[in-house]
Scaffold this motif. Structure first.
Motif, mmCIF file in Angstrom:
data_model
loop_
_atom_site.group_PDB
_atom_site.id
_atom_site.type_symbol
_atom_site.label_atom_id
_atom_site.label_comp_id
_atom_site.label_asym_id
_atom_site.label_seq_id
_atom_site.Cartn_x
_atom_site.Cartn_y
_atom_site.Cartn_z
ATOM 1 N N THR A 2 0.840 -1.189 0.000
ATOM 2 C CA THR A 2 0.000 0.000 0.000
ATOM 3 C C THR A 2 0.880 1.246 0.000
ATOM 4 O OG1 THR A 2 -1.664 -1.178 1.268
ATOM 5 C CG2 THR A 2 -1.817 1.210 1.232
ATOM 6 N N THR A 3 0.499 2.205 -0.810
ATOM 7 C CA THR A 3 1.262 3.452 -0.863
ATOM 8 C C THR A 3 0.372 4.603 -0.396
ATOM 9 O OG1 THR A 3 0.586 4.027 -3.107
ATOM 10 C CG2 THR A 3 2.514 2.581 -2.885
ATOM 11 N N THR A 4 1.005 5.717 -0.074
ATOM 12 C CA THR A 4 0.234 6.904 0.305
ATOM 13 C C THR A 4 -0.609 7.365 -0.881
ATOM 14 O OG1 THR A 4 2.126 8.318 -0.203
ATOM 15 C CG2 THR A 4 1.841 7.672 2.092
ATOM 16 N N HIS A 5 -0.137 7.075 -2.091
ATOM 17 C CA HIS A 5 -0.914 7.415 -3.291
ATOM 18 C C HIS A 5 -2.232 6.625 -3.313
ATOM 19 C CE1 HIS A 5 -1.864 8.559 -7.394
ATOM 20 N NE2 HIS A 5 -2.015 7.273 -7.670
ATOM 21 N N ASP A 6 -2.184 5.339 -2.949
ATOM 22 C CA ASP A 6 -3.393 4.516 -2.903
ATOM 23 C C ASP A 6 -4.374 5.040 -1.864
ATOM 24 O OD1 ASP A 6 -2.541 2.695 -4.888
ATOM 25 O OD2 ASP A 6 -1.460 1.487 -3.408
ATOM 26 N N VAL A 7 -3.877 5.381 -0.685
ATOM 27 C CA VAL A 7 -4.738 5.922 0.370
ATOM 28 C C VAL A 7 -5.391 7.217 -0.121
ATOM 29 C CG1 VAL A 7 -4.784 6.911 2.698
ATOM 30 C CG2 VAL A 7 -3.458 4.827 2.246
ATOM 31 N N ALA A 8 -4.603 8.075 -0.743
ATOM 32 C CA ALA A 8 -5.133 9.344 -1.255
ATOM 33 C C ALA A 8 -6.169 9.103 -2.355
ATOM 34 C CB ALA A 8 -3.997 10.219 -1.780
ATOM 35 N N ALA A 9 -5.926 8.130 -3.214
ATOM 36 C CA ALA A 9 -6.863 7.836 -4.301
ATOM 37 C C ALA A 9 -8.194 7.323 -3.767
ATOM 38 C CB ALA A 9 -6.243 6.823 -5.270
ATOM 39 N N VAL A 10 -8.140 6.447 -2.772
ATOM 40 C CA VAL A 10 -9.360 5.912 -2.160
ATOM 41 C C VAL A 10 -10.118 7.035 -1.446
ATOM 42 C CG1 VAL A 10 -10.205 4.408 -0.309
ATOM 43 C CG2 VAL A 10 -8.588 3.515 -2.007
#
Length: 149
Positions: A2-10
């Motif tokens: 999991t990346t911070t990009h994934d968290v931000a996208a969700v």
């Protein structure tokens, strides 16, 4: 991983959901769901598929939910793999001032689709019953969730 990009996208999908609700834009709201998504309301109604979600919200925005806003609060995000996220949160609809306590517990299951976009594959909305919770916890303390202790 999991990346911070994934968290931000969700998180962005949920923010877009709130914004679409604010505009009472059923098409934009439904467009955040997967084509075959399921949507369960707090009264237990099951909608299946994006078009069903769009059609129902078009009606809701013109009737029962006319003039409402959507409050949403993410409690946690768990990634079950690189393309699946489960979000637990609180939410509620309101007019006027945003309520301090949000009355519903919500679960979103999001999937990253072939086009790289995250969309909601399933949504479950449950209205909390604090009095019933309190009574059951008082008489059966083993029912108190670990997070609530």
């Amino acid at each position: 991983m999991t990346t911070t990009h994934d968290v931000a996208a969700v998180t962005s999908v949920l923010n877009e959901l709130v914004a679409a609700w604010e505009r009472h834009d059923a098409e934009a709201y439904g467009g955040l769901f997967a084509e075959d998504a399921t949507y369960i309301t707090f009264v237990g109604t099951l909608y299946q598929g994006r078009q069903d979600i769009v059609d129902s919200h078009r009606t809701l925005f013109a009737t029962f939910l006319k003039g409402t806003r959507l409050a949403d609060e993410v409690l946690d995000i768990r990634f079950l793999g690189p393309d699946v996220a489960v979000v637990n949160g609180r939410g509620d609809t309101y007019k006027g001032k945003r309520p301090q306590k949000l009355a519903k517990i919500q679960t979103y299951t999001l999937v990253r689709q072939g086009d790289g976009k995250w969309r909601i594959a399933a949504f479950q909305n449950t209205k909390r019953r604090p009095l019933m919770e309190s009574i059951s916890h008082r008489f059966a303390p083993g029912l108190i969730p670990a997070a609530g202790k």
